[in-house]
Design an enzyme around this catalytic site. Structure first.
Site: not given
Ligand code: NAP
Length: 323
Positions: A144, A147-148
């Protein structure tokens, strides 16, 4: 403001419809079933909201000319469904019994009864299943980018895959990383031309063709990838700080094995619009749709499933008249 169109069932009585899952298909279905006066329970899952919760900017959902953040869109859909009386429980369904009448759904050993069910459990990330992947998940291995990606500021990352998801991950990462290397098993991408050209025109992107990851190496965190060329069988290592796996998704149908018909890839089989092999059990979204897999199509399938539920309930509900 909550506007209830349906009466919630008493303890021990069935809901008109229980929807399993909580992505765009589920929440759209709930908006329609509640407004169709069907008591509606959403068994949303512990991580509610589906794939859009892991997305940043969504630019192709109609009605948002400047785009909208995925989680904000999902929160709005949830609010809209709850506004019309849907009950929302953030728990995973552990087991279903579609042989009983009404149907039974088990959550934390509690049983919920349903006259109809909509399966809208979506699909989840496919992993490479190579040594090191699971061990280093969250320590350099991710699926992701939205997200990261900020964790990889000025670092070297790799993306595995050649579809739109891989391009999208790469385009998110390139805003932060010093370099993004896409590793693809063939010598052409399957992604859309538009996505490909955005990737190929970015000077920070590198592409390694015809290659697959053999091993993900690192002690405490990811240090390098062992890759091999599928045409020459030559092995090599590349040093990276992060690797993002973007090779597609698998339908979330574990609990429906032997309960409804699934195809060879595990997607729920559809018979006549959104009907499954079990009468009274319907399906909507990525859990059956291998072709489109878009938020807007999932929402459309959710609407269709809701219509089928209302028609089914109208046909199968006996009106008790006073004699
Ligand atoms: P996908 O289109 O199925 O692509 C998966 C990619 O991973 C393919 O390039 C495939 O290689 C590769 N792959 C599969 N298994 C692999 C393995 N074991 N090892 C290495 N590589 C492997 O999946 P997706 O990219 O997730 O896209 C799914 C759908 O969502 C598509 O319809 C896509 O258009 C859509 N989507 C759209 C957007 C957007 O419009 N913004 C964003 C994301 C997804 P091969 O090509 O060799 O099969």
């Amino acid at each position: 403001m909550r506007e209830e169109f349906a009466v919630k069932p008493k303890e021990g009585e069935p809901w008109d419809v229980v929807i399993i899952g909580s992505g765009p298909a589920s929440l759209t279905a709930a908006i329609y079933t509640t407004r169709g006066a069907a008591s509606t329970l959403i068994l949303a899952g512990e991580k509610w909201g589906g794939q859009l919760m892991l997305t940043t900017q969504v630019d192709n959902y109609p009605g948002f000319p400047d785009g909208i953040q995925g989680p904000i869109l999902m929160m709005a859909m949830r609010k809209q469904a709850v506004r019309f009386g849907a009950e929302f429980i953030e728990k995973d369904v552990e087991e279903v019994n579609f042989l009983s009448n009404p149907f039974e759904l088990f959550v934390n050993r509690k049983k919920y009864l349903a006259k109809t069910v909509i399966i809208a459990t979506g699909a989840k990330t496919r992993w490479l299943s190579v040594p090191g992947e699971e061990r280093l998940l969250g320590r350099g291995v991710s699926s992701c980018a939205p997200c990261d990606a900020p964790l990889f500021k000025n670092k070297r990352v790799a993306v595995i895959g050649g579809g739109d998801s891989a391009m999208e991950e790469a385009l998110v990462l390139v805003k932060y990383a010093s370099s993004v290397t896409i590793i693809h098993r063939r010598n052409e991408f399957r992604a859309s031309a538009a996505m490909q050209s955005r990737v190929k025109n970015n000077p920070k992107m590198k592409i390694i063709w015809d290659s697959a990851v053999k091993e993900i190496i690192g002690e405490q965190k990811l240090e390098k990838l062992k890759i091999w060329n599928l045409k020459t069988s030559q092995e090599s290592e590349i040093e990276v700080d992060g690797v993002f796996v973007a090779i597609g998704h698998s339908p979330s149908t574990e609990i429906f094995k032997d309960k409804v018909d699934l195809d060879e890839k595990g997607y729920v089989k559809v018979f006549d619009h959104t009907k499954t092999s079990v009468e009274g059990v319907f399906v909507a979204g990525d859990v059956h749709d291998v072709n489109y897999r878009q938020a807007v199509t999932a929402a459309g399938f959710g609407c269709m499933a809701a219509f089928e539920v209302i028609r089914y309930l109208d046909k199968n509900t006996t009106v008790v008249k006073n004699s």
